[in-house]
Design a protein around this motif. Sequence first.
Motif, PDB file in Angstrom:
ATOM      1  N   ALA A 140      74.789  34.808 104.165  1.00  0.00           N
ATOM      2  CA  ALA A 140      75.199  34.364 102.830  1.00  0.00           C
ATOM      3  C   ALA A 140      74.929  32.885 102.590  1.00  0.00           C
ATOM      4  O   ALA A 140      74.633  32.488 101.460  1.00  0.00           O
ATOM      5  N   ARG A 141      74.985  32.073 103.615  1.00  0.00           N
ATOM      6  CA  ARG A 141      74.735  30.650 103.399  1.00  0.00           C
ATOM      7  C   ARG A 141      73.280  30.253 103.685  1.00  0.00           C
ATOM      8  O   ARG A 141      72.934  29.077 103.615  1.00  0.00           O
ATOM      9  N   SER A 142      72.432  31.233 103.949  1.00  0.00           N
ATOM     10  CA  SER A 142      71.015  30.936 104.154  1.00  0.00           C
ATOM     11  C   SER A 142      70.292  30.898 102.811  1.00  0.00           C
ATOM     12  O   SER A 142      70.838  31.276 101.777  1.00  0.00           O
ATOM     13  N   GLU A 143      69.060  30.449 102.827  1.00  0.00           N
ATOM     14  CA  GLU A 143      68.280  30.373 101.597  1.00  0.00           C
ATOM     15  C   GLU A 143      67.781  31.748 101.154  1.00  0.00           C
ATOM     16  O   GLU A 143      67.825  32.079  99.976  1.00  0.00           O
ATOM     17  N   ARG A 144      67.306  32.577 102.076  1.00  0.00           N
ATOM     18  CA  ARG A 144      66.705  33.875 101.720  1.00  0.00           C
ATOM     19  C   ARG A 144      67.716  34.976 101.457  1.00  0.00           C
ATOM     20  O   ARG A 144      67.478  35.850 100.648  1.00  0.00           O
ATOM     21  N   LYS A 145      68.759  35.038 102.236  1.00  0.00           N
ATOM     22  CA  LYS A 145      69.809  36.044 102.059  1.00  0.00           C
ATOM     23  C   LYS A 145      69.254  37.471 102.082  1.00  0.00           C
ATOM     24  O   LYS A 145      69.479  38.266 101.178  1.00  0.00           O
ATOM     25  N   LEU A 146      68.559  37.821 103.133  1.00  0.00           N
ATOM     26  CA  LEU A 146      67.939  39.140 103.256  1.00  0.00           C
ATOM     27  C   LEU A 146      68.505  39.881 104.450  1.00  0.00           C
ATOM     28  O   LEU A 146      68.578  39.341 105.547  1.00  0.00           O
ATOM     29  N   ILE A 147      68.898  41.126 104.227  1.00  0.00           N
ATOM     30  CA  ILE A 147      69.319  42.018 105.303  1.00  0.00           C
ATOM     31  C   ILE A 147      68.415  43.242 105.247  1.00  0.00           C
ATOM     32  O   ILE A 147      68.247  43.855 104.198  1.00  0.00           O
ATOM     33  N   MET A 148      67.836  43.604 106.386  1.00  0.00           N
ATOM     34  CA  MET A 148      67.017  44.809 106.485  1.00  0.00           C
ATOM     35  C   MET A 148      67.651  45.702 107.541  1.00  0.00           C
ATOM     36  O   MET A 148      67.762  45.313 108.696  1.00  0.00           O
ATOM     37  N   ASN A 149      68.112  46.876 107.131  1.00  0.00           N
ATOM     38  CA  ASN A 149      68.692  47.840 108.052  1.00  0.00           C
ATOM     39  C   ASN A 149      67.722  48.994 108.260  1.00  0.00           C
ATOM     40  O   ASN A 149      67.120  49.482 107.302  1.00  0.00           O
ATOM     41  N   ILE A 150      67.620  49.428 109.494  1.00  0.00           N
ATOM     42  CA  ILE A 150      66.775  50.579 109.803  1.00  0.00           C
ATOM     43  C   ILE A 150      67.609  51.833 109.582  1.00  0.00           C
ATOM     44  O   ILE A 150      68.577  52.098 110.292  1.00  0.00           O
ATOM     45  N   SER A 151      67.247  52.585 108.576  1.00  0.00           N
ATOM     46  CA  SER A 151      67.934  53.818 108.241  1.00  0.00           C
ATOM     47  C   SER A 151      67.031  54.993 108.609  1.00  0.00           C
ATOM     48  O   SER A 151      66.246  54.900 109.559  1.00  0.00           O
TER      49      SER A 151
END
Length: 188
Positions: free
Chosen positions: A77-88
């Motif tokens: 949340a405090r990063s610039e990109r704010k990306l989460i990638m989950n392997i589903s």
Amino acid sequence: GGQLEVVDAHRFSPHQIPNAAAATPSATLTTMFAGAFGTRVVLEETAVTGPTSPSTSDTVNAIGAVRVMNALYPLVARSERKLIMNISSEAGSIGSCHRKGWFAYCTSKAALNMLSAIVHNNLKEIGGQVLLIQPGWMKTWLSGKYRDDGPLTPDIPAAKLAEMIDDPSAYRGDHPAYIDYEGNPLDF
């Protein structure tokens, strides 16, 4: 380039994930990727020993994901990109379910999809996003023994996922992108 710090942690442990986050309190994560998290923290996860084992599937795919999100969301949340990638997996789709088995694996992936949707709802408010990726049917140890009947080797979807991490903007939206490794949408 960024700096990479490897921290020993595993989703099975309720204490290792928060300890990994606490080990680098000023860190930010530009991208959180399945069991590995980029820029400052990398968490290692062992192979799932069986797709029908409730304790294994639930712990890795559902409970483990909750532990990881709780501990590392503030860093993202405090990063610039704010990306989460989950392997589903397509196995987590309720809308296009065709299976008659693999109960634990399918329900744990459906739980991961819901967790990802809830996290996305929060992350999008601050300019971030969540991607849920179905990496494809690969030659793998997923069932506890090596199976080479899958058409893909891991390097093929890995290269595509790296491209998605580099430029995830095509998948930005009100809901998390639930896509295969080629970017094709899947039904929730």
